[in-house]
Design a protein around this motif. Structure first.
Motif, PDB file in Angstrom:
ATOM      1  N   TYR A  51      45.077  32.092  72.127  1.00 30.90           N
ATOM      2  CA  TYR A  51      45.280  31.377  70.864  1.00 30.90           C
ATOM      3  C   TYR A  51      44.502  30.056  70.850  1.00 30.90           C
ATOM      4  CZ  TYR A  51      48.800  34.392  68.726  1.00 30.90           C
ATOM      5  OH  TYR A  51      49.438  35.438  68.112  1.00 30.90           O
ATOM      6  N   ALA A  52      44.456  29.389  72.005  1.00 30.27           N
ATOM      7  CA  ALA A  52      43.657  28.160  72.084  1.00 30.27           C
ATOM      8  C   ALA A  52      42.190  28.471  71.836  1.00 30.27           C
ATOM      9  CB  ALA A  52      43.847  27.508  73.453  1.00 30.27           C
TER      10      ALA A  52
ATOM     11  N   LEU B 176      37.612  29.282  65.406  1.00 31.28           N
ATOM     12  CA  LEU B 176      37.704  29.014  63.971  1.00 31.28           C
ATOM     13  C   LEU B 176      37.213  27.612  63.649  1.00 31.28           C
ATOM     14  CD1 LEU B 176      41.171  30.669  63.223  1.00 31.28           C
ATOM     15  CD2 LEU B 176      38.900  31.569  62.675  1.00 31.28           C
ATOM     16  N   GLY B 177      37.473  26.671  64.577  1.00 27.29           N
ATOM     17  CA  GLY B 177      37.001  25.301  64.379  1.00 27.29           C
ATOM     18  C   GLY B 177      35.496  25.174  64.461  1.00 27.29           C
TER      19      GLY B 177
ATOM     20  N   ARG C 278      34.133  22.752  66.457  1.00 25.55           N
ATOM     21  CA  ARG C 278      35.022  22.294  67.518  1.00 25.55           C
ATOM     22  C   ARG C 278      34.430  22.617  68.884  1.00 25.55           C
ATOM     23  NH1 ARG C 278      41.492  23.194  67.567  1.00 25.55           N
ATOM     24  NH2 ARG C 278      41.212  21.736  65.837  1.00 25.55           N
TER      25      ARG C 278
ATOM     26  N   GLN D  66      44.209  16.604  71.299  1.00 27.98           N
ATOM     27  CA  GLN D  66      45.357  17.503  71.397  1.00 27.98           C
ATOM     28  C   GLN D  66      46.528  16.980  70.549  1.00 27.98           C
ATOM     29  OE1 GLN D  66      45.244  20.300  73.173  1.00 27.98           O
ATOM     30  NE2 GLN D  66      43.458  20.021  74.481  1.00 27.98           N
TER      31      GLN D  66
ATOM     32  N   ASP E  37      41.645  28.974  68.098  1.00 31.22           N
ATOM     33  CA  ASP E  37      41.593  27.694  67.380  1.00 31.22           C
ATOM     34  C   ASP E  37      40.201  27.083  67.456  1.00 31.22           C
ATOM     35  OD1 ASP E  37      44.229  27.922  66.669  1.00 31.22           O
ATOM     36  OD2 ASP E  37      44.987  26.667  68.308  1.00 31.22           O
TER      37      ASP E  37
ATOM     38  N   SER F 114      45.522  18.642  61.033  1.00 34.53           N
ATOM     39  CA  SER F 114      44.094  18.770  61.320  1.00 34.53           C
ATOM     40  C   SER F 114      43.410  19.468  60.154  1.00 34.53           C
ATOM     41  CB  SER F 114      43.883  19.567  62.617  1.00 34.53           C
ATOM     42  OG  SER F 114      42.506  19.695  62.897  1.00 34.53           O
TER      43      SER F 114
END
Length: 667
Positions: free
Chosen positions: A296-297, A303-304, A458, A464, A300, A469
């Motif tokens: 999942y990280a 997608l970033g 990203r 963090q 993120d 965001s």
């Protein structure tokens, strides 16, 4: 038994007792010489007996030792010859002196034997000192088997009674251990999360009857891609899939550069935008749950970075694949409206607000900060902008702000910001998401309320635990994002002329006058600012160059070096004022030359080499400069390198370009 004990008592001390007897005989001789005569005869007999006894005993001991040595030598030779572990003796120059049958058995030919021993001796000799017996941690592979080599020095006597030194090598067979370890590594679980990018926009671009067919085709492609791994693929949301497979297949997927990213783009059912995927993978965590969290990280970050990415998270390390296409503009503004309402709520709850951009602020960072400043002021909250120092990028705007009384106490430096901030202060970070890039990184650790508004892809290093965001890589600039937020607040906010100019300037600079990364929403943001009364001529005047600056830019362009026939690299002289700004403008100017698709200009500023990268889209300058610790976008990126000369940084840049081009050629 008693006699043996008595003999062991007296034999070691016989010489002492004879001396005592001699002393007593001498005394008797003095008192009565006649009586002493038998004593002298007895003493002589004892001396002769002691001598003969010692001689016989020494001869027997010598014979016993010789016999024992012979037996030990025989046992040693027999042990070495039949020892199950491969052994070899070699001289210091690598010449083989002797080896046992086990050592001979691990080689297929004698030449390979000689060559291997010579190489091993050369490599391990510096690690050995006389008398040492150490694990030299030298692993070798021979005939598909794995060995760890142990070694020590041995002294030997040659024919001239001189000592010489040879090396004894022991080969420990670790094949079973290594194979078992490899089986364990291969069968570890790899957990992946697959997301269909822009699902809503993709579905809206299709007729109703073709939407189920589109999802079926996407699922068919993903299933076909993952099927050879024997893993599990499970759809758990309308646009998300969970996959679990053995770790040993990951290397194969990496070598093929995750071909699924390109495969799904071939799907064409009348959709107006291509299908793209983002994949996050977690590996090497102790449990499946932790691997899922890492996946999942990775999602993120993927997608970033604009989607169309694979991000593998291995502990604290990240690996990136894909991302060679431009970001697709999102047509729906639902997220902008939701973010605007959420931001308004956070501002209302906070006792005070701090706005912070990135170090060496540019006009996009400053313009976005001024836009957020106006939003906060409309909520009647105390607000300050953190700015440690000015630079050539923003001097003209700050000079205008200095003439306005309203902004006299708005800007604060590092020390003032540290005095102001509390745990409840709302800290809004604009135009960056990396802690180390912010104006004052310490502020991030002093509050629990952090908001990020950024348009950069990203990276692995990001802030963090932000409470909110808004990171959209499709956007041309952070000023564009802030302008959209301004439109969704309930009150009709009225911007001042300098605020509209700064926001508009941020869009103009980052799009290179509406050429790069310019979408429909970019023009709509500019239109909103135009309705707010922005003076486009005044914005143009903010960035006019004098003749000296224009000549400096021209010289940098003239001295550019072209590599791979279409990539330009140039350097900015260290004695030029505002070198960083001039370097960025020179990189833009180089792209106007025919035949060039990317340009890099290096400048020196306050102990750092700063690299400005520009591209027309064919070359991803972000991926190149990420290798040097930088980041940005596909067409606009930058990097800062400390403690190196410009020439050293230039060589590092060439290496990064070579690695990038090489990866493209392998695909």
């Amino acid at each position: 038994m008693d006699n043996k004990k008595l003999s062991r008592i007296f034999i070691p001390k016989a010489g002492f007792y004879l001396l005592v007897i001699l002393f007593l005989i001498v005394i008797i001789t003095i008192l009565n010489p006649l009586v002493a005569i038998p004593g002298f005869v007895l003493f002589i007999f004892l001396v002769i007996y002691n001598y003969k006894s010692n001689h016989i005993r020494n001869r027997e001991i010598t014979k016993y030792i010789e016999t024992l040595t012979f037996n030990i030598d025989c046992a040693t030779k027999d042990t070495l010859l039949n020892f199950p572990m491969p052994l070899v003796l070699a001289e210091l120059d690598g010449t083989t002196v002797w080896y046992n049958s086990s050592f001979k058995g691990i080689f297929e030919d004698d030449n390979f034997l000689q060559r291997t021993v010579a190489n091993l001796v050369t490599e391990i000799r510096p690690q050995l000192t006389e008398g040492d017996s150490i694990n030299i941690s030298k692993d070798v592979t021979i005939s598909s088997r794995y060995y760890s080599v142990l070694g020590n020095l041995v002294k030997v006597d040659d024919n001239n009674d001189k000592e010489s030194v040879i090396i004894m090598l022991y080969f420990v067979d670790n094949t079973d251990l290594i194979n078992e370890r490899q089986r364990f590594e291969d069968n570890k679980n790899t957990v992946g999360v697959i997301v269909v990018d822009n699902y809503d926009d993709l579905m809206q671009s299709l007729e109703d009857s073709k939407r189920p067919q589109m999802m079926a085709e996407i699922e068919k492609k993903i299933t076909s891609w993952i099927s050879h791994t024997g893993g599990i693929l499970k759809k758990f949301e309308r646009d998300k899939y969970l996959c679990i497979h053995a770790f040993k297949y990951l290397k194969e997927l990496e070598e093929k550069k995750f071909e699924i990213l390109e495969t799904v783009k071939e799907i064409n059912l009348g959709n107006k935008i291509p299908v793209t995927l983002s994949i996050g993978m977690g590996i090497n965590a102790p449990t499946i749950v932790e691997n899922l969290q890492n996946a999942y990280a990775g999602i993120d970050i993927a997608l970033g970075r604009g989607g169309d990415h694979v991000v593998i998270k291995d502990g604290d390390n990240f690996r990136f694949f894909g991302g060679r296409n431009r970001e697709l503009e999102k047509r729906t503004r639902v997220k902008a409206r939701v973010i605007a309402y959420a931001l308004r709520g956070l501002i209302d709850q906070a006792p005070s607000v701090l706005i912070m951009g990135h170090e060496n602020a540019d006009i996009d960072s400053l313009g976005a900060a001024l836009g957020i400043y106006r939003i906060v002021k409309s909520r009647d909250k105390r607000v300050n902008i953190v700015l440690n120092h000015s630079n050539a990028n923003i001097d003209s705007v700050l000079n205008k702000l200095a003439k306005e009384p309203e902004y006299s106490n708005v800007f604060v430096g590092r020390n003032e910001a540290l005095d102001i901030i509390t745990k409840k202060t709302l800290l809004i970070v604009v135009d960056t998401h990396r802690p180390s890039f912010t104006e004052t990184p310490e502020l991030l650790r002093m509050t629990d309320q952090i908001v990020i508004i950024d348009h950069h892809r990203r990276g692995a290093d990001f802030i963090q635990d932000a409470v909110l965001s808004y990171q959209e890589t499709y956007a041309s600039s952070t000023c564009e994002l802030v302008t959209e937020l301004l439109q969704y607040l309930e009150e009709k906010i009225r911007l001042t002329s300098i605020e509209t100019e700064a926001l508009y300037a941020g869009i103009v600079v980052d799009t290179k006058n509406f050429i790069f990364k310019t979408g429909v929403r970019t023009f709509e943001a500019a239109s909103y600012l135009r309705r707010q009364g922005v003076d486009t001529v005044s914005v143009k005047q903010l960035f006019q160059n004098d003749l000296k600056t224009y000549i400096a830019i021209s010289n940098i362009v003239k001295d550019a070096e072209v590599v791979y026939d279409n990539i330009a690299i140039s350097t900015c002289p260290t004695n030029i004022k505002n070198a960083q700004l001039i370097a960025a403008q020179a990189a833009d100017q180089l792209l106007s030359l025919s035949g060039l698709v990317a340009a890099f200009v290096l400048s020196y500023h306050e102990g750092e080499v700063i690299i400005s990268g520009r591209s027309l889209g064919e070359i991803n300058v972000q991926m190149i400069l990420e290798k040097l610790g930088g980041g940005g976008h596909l067409t606009v990126a930058g990097a800062q390198i400390e403690n190196v000369s410009i020439q050293e940084a230039k060589e590092s840049l060439k290496t990064a370009i070579f690695e990038y081009i090489d990866s493209l050629n392998k695909e």
